[in-house]
Write a protein that holds these residues in place. Structure first.
Motif, PDB file in Angstrom:
ATOM      1  N   SER A  19      80.850 -36.749  25.394  1.00  0.00           N
ATOM      2  CA  SER A  19      81.328 -37.544  24.261  1.00  0.00           C
ATOM      3  C   SER A  19      81.704 -36.681  23.062  1.00  0.00           C
ATOM      4  N   ASN A  20      81.180 -35.461  23.010  1.00  0.00           N
ATOM      5  CA  ASN A  20      81.441 -34.575  21.879  1.00  0.00           C
ATOM      6  C   ASN A  20      82.571 -33.591  22.123  1.00  0.00           C
ATOM      7  N   LEU A  21      83.156 -33.617  23.315  1.00  0.00           N
ATOM      8  CA  LEU A  21      84.262 -32.703  23.595  1.00  0.00           C
ATOM      9  C   LEU A  21      85.495 -33.078  22.785  1.00  0.00           C
ATOM     10  N   SER A  22      86.320 -32.082  22.502  1.00  0.00           N
ATOM     11  CA  SER A  22      87.554 -32.356  21.758  1.00  0.00           C
ATOM     12  C   SER A  22      88.501 -33.224  22.584  1.00  0.00           C
ATOM     13  N   GLN A  23      88.415 -33.101  23.903  1.00  0.00           N
ATOM     14  CA  GLN A  23      89.145 -33.984  24.806  1.00  0.00           C
ATOM     15  C   GLN A  23      88.104 -34.767  25.597  1.00  0.00           C
ATOM     16  N   PRO A  24      87.606 -35.867  25.018  1.00  0.00           N
ATOM     17  CA  PRO A  24      86.515 -36.605  25.671  1.00  0.00           C
ATOM     18  C   PRO A  24      86.870 -37.042  27.091  1.00  0.00           C
ATOM     19  N   ILE A  25      85.873 -37.054  27.917  1.00  0.00           N
ATOM     20  CA  ILE A  25      86.015 -37.514  29.302  1.00  0.00           C
ATOM     21  C   ILE A  25      85.242 -38.822  29.427  1.00  0.00           C
ATOM     22  N   PRO A  26      85.833 -39.852  30.006  1.00  0.00           N
ATOM     23  CA  PRO A  26      85.133 -41.136  30.127  1.00  0.00           C
ATOM     24  C   PRO A  26      83.806 -40.987  30.862  1.00  0.00           C
ATOM     25  N   VAL A  27      82.770 -41.561  30.289  1.00  0.00           N
ATOM     26  CA  VAL A  27      81.439 -41.462  30.873  1.00  0.00           C
ATOM     27  C   VAL A  27      80.692 -42.759  30.627  1.00  0.00           C
ATOM     28  N   GLU A  28      79.874 -43.141  31.583  1.00  0.00           N
ATOM     29  CA  GLU A  28      79.059 -44.342  31.434  1.00  0.00           C
ATOM     30  C   GLU A  28      77.636 -44.031  31.885  1.00  0.00           C
ATOM     31  N   ILE A  29      76.668 -44.571  31.176  1.00  0.00           N
ATOM     32  CA  ILE A  29      75.266 -44.381  31.517  1.00  0.00           C
ATOM     33  C   ILE A  29      74.828 -45.512  32.449  1.00  0.00           C
ATOM     34  N   ILE A  30      74.425 -45.147  33.669  1.00  0.00           N
ATOM     35  CA  ILE A  30      73.946 -46.141  34.633  1.00  0.00           C
ATOM     36  C   ILE A  30      72.674 -45.587  35.282  1.00  0.00           C
ATOM     37  N   PRO A  31      71.511 -45.916  34.750  1.00  0.00           N
ATOM     38  CA  PRO A  31      70.271 -45.404  35.332  1.00  0.00           C
ATOM     39  C   PRO A  31      69.694 -46.291  36.430  1.00  0.00           C
ATOM     40  N   ASP A  32      70.121 -47.540  36.487  1.00  0.00           N
ATOM     41  CA  ASP A  32      69.515 -48.503  37.409  1.00  0.00           C
ATOM     42  C   ASP A  32      70.047 -48.313  38.829  1.00  0.00           C
ATOM     43  N   PRO A  33      69.172 -48.122  39.815  1.00  0.00           N
ATOM     44  CA  PRO A  33      69.632 -47.876  41.185  1.00  0.00           C
ATOM     45  C   PRO A  33      70.429 -49.031  41.789  1.00  0.00           C
ATOM     46  N   ASN A  34      70.060 -50.266  41.488  1.00  0.00           N
ATOM     47  CA  ASN A  34      70.804 -51.406  42.020  1.00  0.00           C
ATOM     48  C   ASN A  34      72.213 -51.460  41.443  1.00  0.00           C
ATOM     49  N   GLU A  35      72.321 -51.167  40.166  1.00  0.00           N
ATOM     50  CA  GLU A  35      73.649 -51.154  39.546  1.00  0.00           C
ATOM     51  C   GLU A  35      74.493 -50.027  40.114  1.00  0.00           C
ATOM     52  N   LEU A  36      73.885 -48.885  40.385  1.00  0.00           N
ATOM     53  CA  LEU A  36      74.614 -47.774  41.002  1.00  0.00           C
ATOM     54  C   LEU A  36      75.154 -48.178  42.372  1.00  0.00           C
ATOM     55  N   LEU A  37      74.314 -48.799  43.178  1.00  0.00           N
ATOM     56  CA  LEU A  37      74.739 -49.228  44.511  1.00  0.00           C
ATOM     57  C   LEU A  37      75.898 -50.215  44.443  1.00  0.00           C
ATOM     58  N   GLU A  38      75.865 -51.079  43.442  1.00  0.00           N
ATOM     59  CA  GLU A  38      76.891 -52.105  43.315  1.00  0.00           C
ATOM     60  C   GLU A  38      78.196 -51.571  42.732  1.00  0.00           C
ATOM     61  N   ARG A  39      78.101 -50.635  41.789  1.00  0.00           N
ATOM     62  CA  ARG A  39      79.289 -50.251  41.037  1.00  0.00           C
ATOM     63  C   ARG A  39      79.981 -48.983  41.510  1.00  0.00           C
ATOM     64  N   LEU A  40      79.247 -48.063  42.136  1.00  0.00           N
ATOM     65  CA  LEU A  40      79.872 -46.808  42.550  1.00  0.00           C
ATOM     66  C   LEU A  40      81.085 -47.012  43.460  1.00  0.00           C
ATOM     67  N   PRO A  41      81.036 -47.910  44.455  1.00  0.00           N
ATOM     68  CA  PRO A  41      82.219 -48.084  45.314  1.00  0.00           C
ATOM     69  C   PRO A  41      83.456 -48.525  44.531  1.00  0.00           C
ATOM     70  N   ASN A  42      83.286 -49.437  43.588  1.00  0.00           N
ATOM     71  CA  ASN A  42      84.429 -49.909  42.808  1.00  0.00           C
ATOM     72  C   ASN A  42      84.945 -48.838  41.858  1.00  0.00           C
TER      73      ASN A  42
END
Length: 212
Positions: A49-72
Protein backbone atom coordinates in the motif's frame (compact mmCIF):
# COMPACT_ATOMS: atom_id res chain seq x y z
CA UNK A 1 -4.58 -17.70 -13.87
CA UNK A 2 -1.71 -19.00 -11.71
CA UNK A 3 -1.98 -18.83 -7.94
CA UNK A 4 1.35 -18.69 -6.12
CA UNK A 5 1.25 -19.33 -2.40
CA UNK A 6 4.28 -18.15 -0.43
CA UNK A 7 4.36 -20.43 2.59
CA UNK A 8 6.51 -21.35 5.57
CA UNK A 9 5.36 -21.84 9.12
CA UNK A 10 8.60 -20.30 10.45
CA UNK A 11 8.36 -16.58 11.16
CA UNK A 12 11.15 -14.52 9.68
CA UNK A 13 11.68 -16.80 6.71
CA UNK A 14 11.08 -13.93 4.31
CA UNK A 15 7.59 -14.80 3.06
CA UNK A 16 6.35 -11.23 2.90
CA UNK A 17 9.48 -9.79 1.30
CA UNK A 18 9.35 -12.57 -1.30
CA UNK A 19 5.64 -12.00 -2.02
CA UNK A 20 6.07 -8.24 -2.31
CA UNK A 21 9.11 -8.40 -4.57
CA UNK A 22 7.51 -11.05 -6.77
CA UNK A 23 4.40 -8.89 -7.14
CA UNK A 24 6.49 -5.83 -7.99
CA UNK A 25 8.58 -7.77 -10.50
CA UNK A 26 5.47 -9.07 -12.25
CA UNK A 27 3.90 -5.61 -12.21
CA UNK A 28 7.00 -4.19 -13.93
CA UNK A 29 6.25 -6.50 -16.84
CA UNK A 30 2.77 -4.96 -17.19
CA UNK A 31 1.09 -8.04 -15.79
CA UNK A 32 -2.14 -7.89 -13.79
CA UNK A 33 -1.18 -8.77 -10.22
CA UNK A 34 -3.30 -9.15 -7.10
CA UNK A 35 -2.01 -10.05 -3.64
CA UNK A 36 -3.83 -11.71 -0.76
CA UNK A 37 -2.36 -11.09 2.69
CA UNK A 38 -3.46 -13.80 5.10
CA UNK A 39 -0.61 -13.30 7.58
CA UNK A 40 -1.61 -11.81 10.92
CA UNK A 41 1.34 -9.39 10.86
CA UNK A 42 -0.05 -7.72 7.71
CA UNK A 43 3.46 -6.92 6.48
CA UNK A 44 2.82 -7.43 2.78
CA UNK A 45 -0.42 -5.40 2.71
CA UNK A 46 1.21 -2.47 4.52
CA UNK A 47 4.26 -2.66 2.29
CA UNK A 48 2.32 -2.84 -0.98
CA UNK A 49 0.00 0.00 0.00
CA UNK A 50 2.98 2.32 0.50
CA UNK A 51 4.62 1.70 -2.86
CA UNK A 52 4.75 4.57 -5.34
CA UNK A 53 2.98 2.23 -7.76
CA UNK A 54 0.55 0.48 -5.41
CA UNK A 55 -0.37 -3.11 -6.13
CA UNK A 56 -3.93 -4.24 -5.33
CA UNK A 57 -3.99 -6.22 -2.10
CA UNK A 58 -6.70 -7.61 0.14
CA UNK A 59 -6.47 -8.99 3.66
CA UNK A 60 -8.16 -12.40 3.95
CA UNK A 61 -7.17 -14.31 7.09
CA UNK A 62 -10.23 -16.56 7.31
CA UNK A 63 -9.66 -20.06 5.85
CA UNK A 64 -13.28 -20.49 4.72
CA UNK A 65 -13.20 -17.18 2.89
CA UNK A 66 -9.92 -18.17 1.25
CA UNK A 67 -11.42 -21.44 0.02
CA UNK A 68 -14.43 -19.61 -1.37
CA UNK A 69 -12.73 -16.62 -2.96
CA UNK A 70 -9.35 -17.79 -4.28
CA UNK A 71 -10.83 -19.60 -7.34
CA UNK A 72 -12.78 -16.51 -8.41
CA UNK A 73 -9.92 -14.09 -7.77
CA UNK A 74 -7.63 -16.30 -9.84
CA UNK A 75 -9.88 -15.86 -12.87
CA UNK A 76 -9.89 -12.07 -12.50
CA UNK A 77 -6.12 -11.49 -12.52
CA UNK A 78 -3.16 -12.68 -14.50
CA UNK A 79 -1.29 -13.48 -11.29
CA UNK A 80 -2.58 -14.10 -7.79
CA UNK A 81 0.02 -14.16 -5.01
CA UNK A 82 -0.92 -15.25 -1.50
CA UNK A 83 1.22 -14.42 1.53
CA UNK A 84 0.41 -17.26 3.93
CA UNK A 85 0.42 -17.09 7.74
CA UNK A 86 3.61 -17.85 9.62
CA UNK A 87 2.00 -21.01 11.02
CA UNK A 88 0.54 -24.22 9.65
CA UNK A 89 -2.95 -22.91 10.33
CA UNK A 90 -6.11 -23.83 8.46
CA UNK A 91 -5.56 -20.74 6.31
CA UNK A 92 -2.28 -22.22 5.10
CA UNK A 93 -4.01 -25.48 4.22
CA UNK A 94 -6.61 -23.54 2.22
CA UNK A 95 -3.88 -21.69 0.34
CA UNK A 96 -1.97 -24.87 -0.49
CA UNK A 97 -5.18 -26.53 -1.72
CA UNK A 98 -5.78 -23.75 -4.26
CA UNK A 99 -2.21 -22.87 -5.28
CA UNK A 100 -0.69 -23.84 -8.61
CA UNK A 101 2.73 -23.34 -7.06
CA UNK A 102 3.80 -23.21 -3.43
CA UNK A 103 6.98 -21.22 -2.97
CA UNK A 104 8.90 -21.88 0.25
CA UNK A 105 11.57 -19.39 1.32
CA UNK A 106 13.92 -20.95 3.86
CA UNK A 107 16.80 -19.55 5.86
CA UNK A 108 19.85 -21.84 6.08
CA UNK A 109 19.50 -22.70 9.76
CA UNK A 110 18.55 -25.95 11.46
CA UNK A 111 15.31 -24.56 12.87
CA UNK A 112 14.22 -23.14 9.53
CA UNK A 113 15.06 -26.33 7.65
CA UNK A 114 13.00 -28.36 10.13
CA UNK A 115 10.06 -25.95 9.80
CA UNK A 116 10.23 -26.15 6.02
CA UNK A 117 9.86 -29.91 6.24
CA UNK A 118 6.50 -29.42 7.96
CA UNK A 119 5.36 -27.24 5.05
CA UNK A 120 6.53 -29.92 2.63
CA UNK A 121 4.43 -32.48 4.50
CA UNK A 122 1.36 -30.28 4.05
CA UNK A 123 2.07 -30.01 0.34
CA UNK A 124 2.28 -33.78 0.02
CA UNK A 125 -1.10 -34.09 1.74
CA UNK A 126 -2.59 -31.63 -0.75
CA UNK A 127 -1.08 -33.55 -3.64
CA UNK A 128 -2.79 -36.72 -2.48
CA UNK A 129 -6.11 -34.89 -2.61
CA UNK A 130 -5.46 -33.02 -5.87
CA UNK A 131 -3.77 -35.88 -7.73
CA UNK A 132 -0.31 -34.37 -7.96
CA UNK A 133 -0.88 -30.65 -7.51
CA UNK A 134 0.41 -28.18 -6.42
CA UNK A 135 3.91 -27.79 -7.74
CA UNK A 136 6.37 -26.72 -5.08
CA UNK A 137 9.76 -25.04 -4.97
CA UNK A 138 12.02 -24.19 -2.08
CA UNK A 139 14.90 -21.72 -2.08
CA UNK A 140 17.44 -20.35 0.37
CA UNK A 141 16.61 -16.86 1.58
CA UNK A 142 18.69 -14.50 3.71
CA UNK A 143 21.75 -16.66 3.22
CA UNK A 144 25.20 -15.29 4.02
CA UNK A 145 27.68 -15.53 1.17
CA UNK A 146 30.65 -17.81 1.48
CA UNK A 147 29.42 -19.69 4.54
CA UNK A 148 29.63 -23.41 5.08
CA UNK A 149 26.11 -23.33 6.50
CA UNK A 150 24.67 -22.35 3.13
CA UNK A 151 26.22 -25.34 1.38
CA UNK A 152 25.12 -27.68 4.17
CA UNK A 153 21.56 -26.36 3.84
CA UNK A 154 21.53 -27.22 0.12
CA UNK A 155 22.58 -30.75 0.97
CA UNK A 156 19.73 -31.11 3.48
CA UNK A 157 17.11 -29.68 1.13
CA UNK A 158 18.14 -31.82 -1.83
CA UNK A 159 17.50 -34.90 0.29
CA UNK A 160 13.80 -33.98 0.53
CA UNK A 161 11.90 -36.02 -2.10
CA UNK A 162 9.48 -34.54 -4.64
CA UNK A 163 10.33 -30.88 -3.95
CA UNK A 164 12.15 -28.70 -6.45
CA UNK A 165 15.17 -27.10 -4.76
CA UNK A 166 16.08 -23.95 -6.65
CA UNK A 167 19.72 -23.10 -7.19
CA UNK A 168 19.00 -19.38 -7.02
CA UNK A 169 19.73 -17.83 -3.62
CA UNK A 170 18.60 -14.54 -2.07
CA UNK A 171 21.46 -13.37 0.12
CA UNK A 172 21.23 -11.34 3.29
CA UNK A 173 21.32 -7.68 2.24
CA UNK A 174 20.67 -4.56 4.25
CA UNK A 175 18.92 -2.90 1.34
CA UNK A 176 16.22 -5.59 1.37
CA UNK A 177 15.73 -5.10 5.10
CA UNK A 178 15.48 -1.33 4.63
CA UNK A 179 13.10 -1.38 1.65
CA UNK A 180 9.92 -1.69 3.74
CA UNK A 181 10.71 1.48 5.70
CA UNK A 182 11.33 3.35 2.46
CA UNK A 183 7.99 2.34 0.98
CA UNK A 184 9.81 0.62 -1.86
CA UNK A 185 11.21 -2.63 -3.18
CA UNK A 186 14.75 -3.10 -4.39
CA UNK A 187 13.36 -2.70 -7.93
CA UNK A 188 12.44 0.88 -7.06
CA UNK A 189 15.80 1.82 -5.54
CA UNK A 190 19.06 2.91 -7.12
CA UNK A 191 22.69 2.13 -6.43
CA UNK A 192 24.92 -0.92 -6.71
CA UNK A 193 23.43 -2.68 -3.67
CA UNK A 194 19.94 -2.42 -5.16
CA UNK A 195 21.15 -3.64 -8.54
CA UNK A 196 22.77 -6.72 -6.97
CA UNK A 197 19.53 -7.55 -5.12
CA UNK A 198 17.50 -6.94 -8.28
CA UNK A 199 19.61 -9.45 -10.18
CA UNK A 200 19.13 -12.14 -7.54
CA UNK A 201 15.37 -11.66 -7.36
CA UNK A 202 15.05 -11.51 -11.15
CA UNK A 203 16.94 -14.78 -11.58
CA UNK A 204 14.81 -16.42 -8.90
CA UNK A 205 11.50 -15.23 -10.30
CA UNK A 206 12.42 -16.11 -13.88
CA UNK A 207 13.16 -19.66 -12.78
CA UNK A 208 9.89 -19.82 -10.83
CA UNK A 209 7.84 -18.80 -13.86
CA UNK A 210 9.52 -21.43 -16.01
CA UNK A 211 8.31 -24.09 -13.58
CA UNK A 212 4.65 -23.17 -14.11
Amino acid sequence: MPVIGVCNQKGGSGKSSTAVHLARWLQSQSDSVFVIDSDGQRTSSLWLSNLSQPIPVEIIPDPNELLERLPNLATEHQWLIVDAPGTLAEATRAIVLWSDLVLIPCQPTGVDLASASDTVRLIKQARAIRKGEPKAAIFLNRAVKGTRLKQEAFTVLKAVPDINVLGEVIHQRQIIADAFGQGATVFDLGGDAAKDAQKEYSRLFTTILKSL
